[in-house]
Design an enzyme around this catalytic site. Structure first.
Site, PDB file in Angstrom:
ATOM      1  N   GLU A  31       0.843  -1.192   0.000  1.00 39.34           N
ATOM      2  CA  GLU A  31       0.000   0.000   0.000  1.00 39.34           C
ATOM      3  C   GLU A  31       0.879   1.243   0.000  1.00 39.34           C
ATOM      4  O   GLU A  31       1.853   1.322   0.753  1.00 39.34           O
ATOM      5  CB  GLU A  31      -0.916  -0.011   1.222  1.00 39.34           C
ATOM      6  CG  GLU A  31      -1.594   1.304   1.568  1.00 39.34           C
ATOM      7  CD  GLU A  31      -2.456   1.842   0.444  1.00 39.34           C
ATOM      8  OE1 GLU A  31      -2.536   3.080   0.317  1.00 39.34           O
ATOM      9  OE2 GLU A  31      -3.053   1.041  -0.310  1.00 39.34           O
ATOM     10  N   ARG A 105     -17.722   3.803   3.474  1.00 40.32           N
ATOM     11  CA  ARG A 105     -16.584   3.143   2.828  1.00 40.32           C
ATOM     12  C   ARG A 105     -15.541   2.707   3.852  1.00 40.32           C
ATOM     13  O   ARG A 105     -14.974   1.612   3.751  1.00 40.32           O
ATOM     14  CB  ARG A 105     -15.961   4.091   1.801  1.00 40.32           C
ATOM     15  CG  ARG A 105     -14.773   3.523   1.038  1.00 40.32           C
ATOM     16  CD  ARG A 105     -14.265   4.502   0.008  1.00 40.32           C
ATOM     17  NE  ARG A 105     -15.239   4.714  -1.043  1.00 40.32           N
ATOM     18  CZ  ARG A 105     -15.311   3.970  -2.147  1.00 40.32           C
ATOM     19  NH1 ARG A 105     -14.475   2.953  -2.321  1.00 40.32           N
ATOM     20  NH2 ARG A 105     -16.213   4.224  -3.067  1.00 40.32           N
ATOM     21  N   TYR A 214     -28.447   9.487   1.036  1.00 38.20           N
ATOM     22  CA  TYR A 214     -28.914   8.248   1.667  1.00 38.20           C
ATOM     23  C   TYR A 214     -28.267   8.104   3.044  1.00 38.20           C
ATOM     24  O   TYR A 214     -27.205   8.661   3.308  1.00 38.20           O
ATOM     25  CB  TYR A 214     -28.610   7.017   0.806  1.00 38.20           C
ATOM     26  CG  TYR A 214     -27.189   6.892   0.310  1.00 38.20           C
ATOM     27  CD1 TYR A 214     -26.188   6.328   1.099  1.00 38.20           C
ATOM     28  CD2 TYR A 214     -26.853   7.312  -0.972  1.00 38.20           C
ATOM     29  CE1 TYR A 214     -24.890   6.194   0.638  1.00 38.20           C
ATOM     30  CE2 TYR A 214     -25.561   7.179  -1.448  1.00 38.20           C
ATOM     31  CZ  TYR A 214     -24.579   6.620  -0.648  1.00 38.20           C
ATOM     32  OH  TYR A 214     -23.294   6.486  -1.117  1.00 38.20           O
ATOM     33  N   ASP A 291     -10.690  -0.873 -10.143  1.00 30.16           N
ATOM     34  CA  ASP A 291     -10.510   0.367 -10.890  1.00 30.16           C
ATOM     35  C   ASP A 291      -9.235   0.393 -11.719  1.00 30.16           C
ATOM     36  O   ASP A 291      -9.129   1.166 -12.669  1.00 30.16           O
ATOM     37  CB  ASP A 291     -10.506   1.565  -9.936  1.00 30.16           C
ATOM     38  CG  ASP A 291     -11.899   1.954  -9.480  1.00 30.16           C
ATOM     39  OD1 ASP A 291     -12.875   1.433 -10.047  1.00 30.16           O
ATOM     40  OD2 ASP A 291     -12.014   2.765  -8.548  1.00 30.16           O
TER      41      ASP A 291
END
Length: 396
Positions: A31, A105, A214, A291
């Site tokens: 990462e 998320r 939402y 992605d």
């Protein structure tokens, strides 16, 4: 068993680590950030994403954090007309086998991260930024920006839309700038008028703009996301935007959506980008995922779901020896490219639904309001209803 290096510690990378490790492979996740974490706000998970999480053994943990949404509600953002709603309760859940949920998320990422940390076959390394890769007949190597080389039997690139591995593998340059700026904020639900606390994903569609909101975090907060087709030509991400600017940008909307937008604080803005679908995102012992492979606009609410699907398909295919990895990557690419390309195209086409004005908006409202619940469920069945993600889909 093999040693697999995954580049990218986001949702797709961590899900793939779990899917691959359960077949006995050793996994190292690299990462770029010093610490594993996730930014952003709410994301939507349709039943296909929940099925993928079930395959990873994490569905119940995510359900405990998520909000089960009752409907997708489409509103005319100018007149305030309730055009149509797609129910997401009994008949929807029976047909597709899981609820439609929304979750923060960071909460989803934490569930995946905790599972990776609990797995003896997975190692996590932060502060490792990939610049490219090398490979030979028996191994693949991630080249870091420091010049260090990290070698395994194969490499999986889950490093996002600006993937360094994609730059090497596909070589298609910078992402396409959509010309749309999205503004996001999260507000406490207690600040929302009681009559507007709908348990729904709600869209307010207006001329060259729309606004979505939402509940997230178990209903404690309301996620706000407002899109403006402002012709932006330069990509940026996470740039603060003033409340005044957001108010002015969406002043054309009607009273109710403006009431909700007025509640937003600490707005951040992004220019949306994506890429054209490609047929090949695999090169020998190196492949891409999420992605990095098939980035899409968020208007079909399927970005996270597609990454999770990729992860479980790839994990199942890698129930093999190190010598077979390159061939399994080719299979993965072949069975995923049709479905993901179709979602990429749908995500772009959705703009035509959200942003028309005048007679075109009236025609849209008439068309949508004529659709029955069965019609609406039939329309999204190919996407939300998938439980086996390794069947090729002919692009529509």
């Amino acid at each position: 068993m093999a040693e697999i290096v995954i580049v990218g510690g986001g949702i797709g990378g961590l899900a793939t680590a779990l899917a691959v490790a359960r077949h006995g492979h050793s996994v190292l996740v690299l990462e770029r950030a010093d610490r594993f974490g996730e930014i952003g706000a709410g994301i939507q998970l349709a039943p296909n994403g929940m099925h993928a999480l079930e395959r990873l053994g994490l569905e119940e943990k995510v359900r405990a954090l998520a909000v089960n949404v009752d409907e997708l509600r489409f509103m005319d953002g100018i007149t305030g007309e309730h055009v149509v709603s797609m129910p997401l309760t009994e008949s929807y859940r029976r047909r597709f086998g899981n609820p439609y949920v929304v979750v923060h998320r960071a909460e989803l990422h934490t569930v995946l991260l905790d599972a990776c940390r609990a797995s003896p076959g997975i190692k996590l390394r932060g502060g490792a930024t990939a610049a490219g890769y090398e490979q030979d007949a028996t191994s693949a190597t991630v080249v870091l920006t420091t010049g260090e080389r990290v070698t395994g039997d194969a490499v999986i690139g889950a490093d996002g839309i600006n993937s360094a591995l994609r730059g090497h593998l596909v070589g298609d340059g910078e992402p396409r700038v959509s010309g749309i700026t999205v503004y996001r904020a999260v507000i406490p639900m207690e600040s929302v008028p009681v009559e507007l606390r709908w348990n729904a994903v709600t869209w307010w569609a207006g001329p060259k703009c729309h606004f979505v909101h939402y509940p997230i975090a178990g209903g404690k907060y309301l996620n706000l996301a407002a899109s403006s087709d402002d012709g932006a030509t330069v990509a940026f991400a996470g740039v603060p935007a003033s409340k005044t600017h957001v108010r002015d940008e969406f002043a054309k909307l009607g009273r109710t959506p403006r009431r909700l937008l007025e509640l937003g604080e600490d707005w951040k803005s992004w220019v949306l980008v994506d890429r054209e679908p490609v047929d090949e995102w695999t090169d020998g012992r190196v492949t891409l995922l999420g992605d990095a492979a098939h980035p899409m606009l968020h208007y079909a609410a399927q970005g996270a779901c597609m990454s999770l699907e990729d992860a479980v398909v790839l994990g199942d295919l890698l129930d093999c020896s190190a010598a077979e990895l390159a061939g399994r990557f080719v299979q993965y690419n072949a069975v995923r490219r049709g479905r993901t390309a179709r979602v990429q195209r749908l995500s772009r086409q959705s703009i035509q639904l959200w942003h028309p004005a005048g007679a075109r908006a009236s025609d849209r409202n008439e068309m949508l309001s004529s659709m029955s619940t069965t019609d609406l469920h039939d329309y999204i069945a190919w996407m939300h209803g998938a439980r086996q993600f390794d069947n090729p889909v002919v692009p529509a």
